[in-house]
Design a protein around this motif. Sequence first.
Motif, PDB file in Angstrom:
ATOM      1  N   LYS A 158      24.154  46.718  28.160  1.00 42.87           N
ATOM      2  CA  LYS A 158      23.455  45.680  27.391  1.00 42.87           C
ATOM      3  C   LYS A 158      23.141  44.459  28.258  1.00 42.87           C
ATOM      4  O   LYS A 158      22.064  43.870  28.147  1.00 42.87           O
ATOM      5  CB  LYS A 158      24.280  45.267  26.169  1.00 42.87           C
ATOM      6  N   LEU A 159      24.083  44.076  29.121  1.00 39.31           N
ATOM      7  CA  LEU A 159      23.842  42.926  30.015  1.00 39.31           C
ATOM      8  C   LEU A 159      22.696  43.230  30.978  1.00 39.31           C
ATOM      9  O   LEU A 159      21.895  42.360  31.305  1.00 39.31           O
ATOM     10  CB  LEU A 159      25.108  42.589  30.804  1.00 39.31           C
ATOM     11  N   SER A 217      21.281  40.999  36.891  1.00 43.82           N
ATOM     12  CA  SER A 217      21.356  41.893  38.049  1.00 43.82           C
ATOM     13  C   SER A 217      22.763  42.491  38.110  1.00 43.82           C
ATOM     14  O   SER A 217      23.697  41.986  37.475  1.00 43.82           O
ATOM     15  CB  SER A 217      21.077  41.114  39.336  1.00 43.82           C
ATOM     16  N   ASN A 218      22.916  43.556  38.910  1.00 49.32           N
ATOM     17  CA  ASN A 218      24.243  44.177  39.067  1.00 49.32           C
ATOM     18  C   ASN A 218      25.269  43.165  39.572  1.00 49.32           C
ATOM     19  O   ASN A 218      26.408  43.146  39.133  1.00 49.32           O
ATOM     20  CB  ASN A 218      24.160  45.364  40.037  1.00 49.32           C
ATOM     21  N   LYS A 219      24.827  42.317  40.506  1.00 49.14           N
ATOM     22  CA  LYS A 219      25.728  41.310  41.069  1.00 49.14           C
ATOM     23  C   LYS A 219      26.167  40.308  40.000  1.00 49.14           C
ATOM     24  O   LYS A 219      27.345  39.952  39.915  1.00 49.14           O
ATOM     25  CB  LYS A 219      25.014  40.576  42.219  1.00 49.14           C
ATOM     26  N   GLU A 220      25.215  39.862  39.171  1.00 45.99           N
ATOM     27  CA  GLU A 220      25.539  38.899  38.101  1.00 45.99           C
ATOM     28  C   GLU A 220      26.509  39.513  37.098  1.00 45.99           C
ATOM     29  O   GLU A 220      27.438  38.856  36.633  1.00 45.99           O
ATOM     30  CB  GLU A 220      24.253  38.454  37.395  1.00 45.99           C
ATOM     31  N   SER A 262      33.603  45.192  40.450  1.00 49.19           N
ATOM     32  CA  SER A 262      32.866  45.382  41.706  1.00 49.19           C
ATOM     33  C   SER A 262      31.452  45.852  41.359  1.00 49.19           C
ATOM     34  O   SER A 262      31.220  46.411  40.280  1.00 49.19           O
ATOM     35  CB  SER A 262      33.560  46.440  42.568  1.00 49.19           C
ATOM     36  N   GLU A 263      30.509  45.614  42.271  1.00 51.22           N
ATOM     37  CA  GLU A 263      29.127  46.060  42.032  1.00 51.22           C
ATOM     38  C   GLU A 263      29.056  47.575  41.909  1.00 51.22           C
ATOM     39  O   GLU A 263      28.256  48.103  41.137  1.00 51.22           O
ATOM     40  CB  GLU A 263      28.203  45.566  43.155  1.00 51.22           C
TER      41      GLU A 263
END
Length: 197
Positions: free
Chosen positions: A143-144, A151-154, A162-163
């Motif tokens: 959902k995020l 983004s994956n990092k966010e 972890s990413e």
Amino acid sequence: MAQYKLFGDQQLIQLMQGGDERALIEIYNRYWEKMLAVAYNRLGNQEEAEECIQDVLYKLWKLRGDFSLSKVGLSNYLSRAIRNQAFNMLEQRYRERKKSDSYVPSDDVNLLSPERQLMIRELQQQIDDSINSLPPQCQLVFKLSRQEGLSNKEIAEKLNLSENTVKSHLKKANKDIQGNMQLITTLVSIYFFSKIH
């Protein structure tokens, strides 16, 4: 203007909060290309993408007194603001198209028959059910990513993961949803194909 290039984002924000328009111009120059890429990627139209950026920067200037970056970097903030504004513009574009579509040629009236509307609603329900059946953390990551555009990092920073874990969750979510969707998608395809021919 040359010295503004040497300022960090936080300094530019502070200058902007004090009413310094040159700080906003530097933010525009510094992040123009990235903002344009994000906006164009969403809207597919250069003119609308530029308008989107202008809207975001106008709002930033208007709300400068209350603006603060907290933990989010300026680049990430602007990308998210552009995504949100682009979404608003797409929604507006859809509403305008829907108004003009009220004059549908008689040949196309059957495209949105009650049966087809029901099929579309069922398909949306199936998508929602598939998302809701995911494990809690996997569902949250999905959902995020898909609904909030992070983004994956966010997401990794927000959930303290972890990413690689974020990527694994998204991979699992996509696989599960596609698996659940396969049957109903086939049925919908058969239905539409039979109606067209």
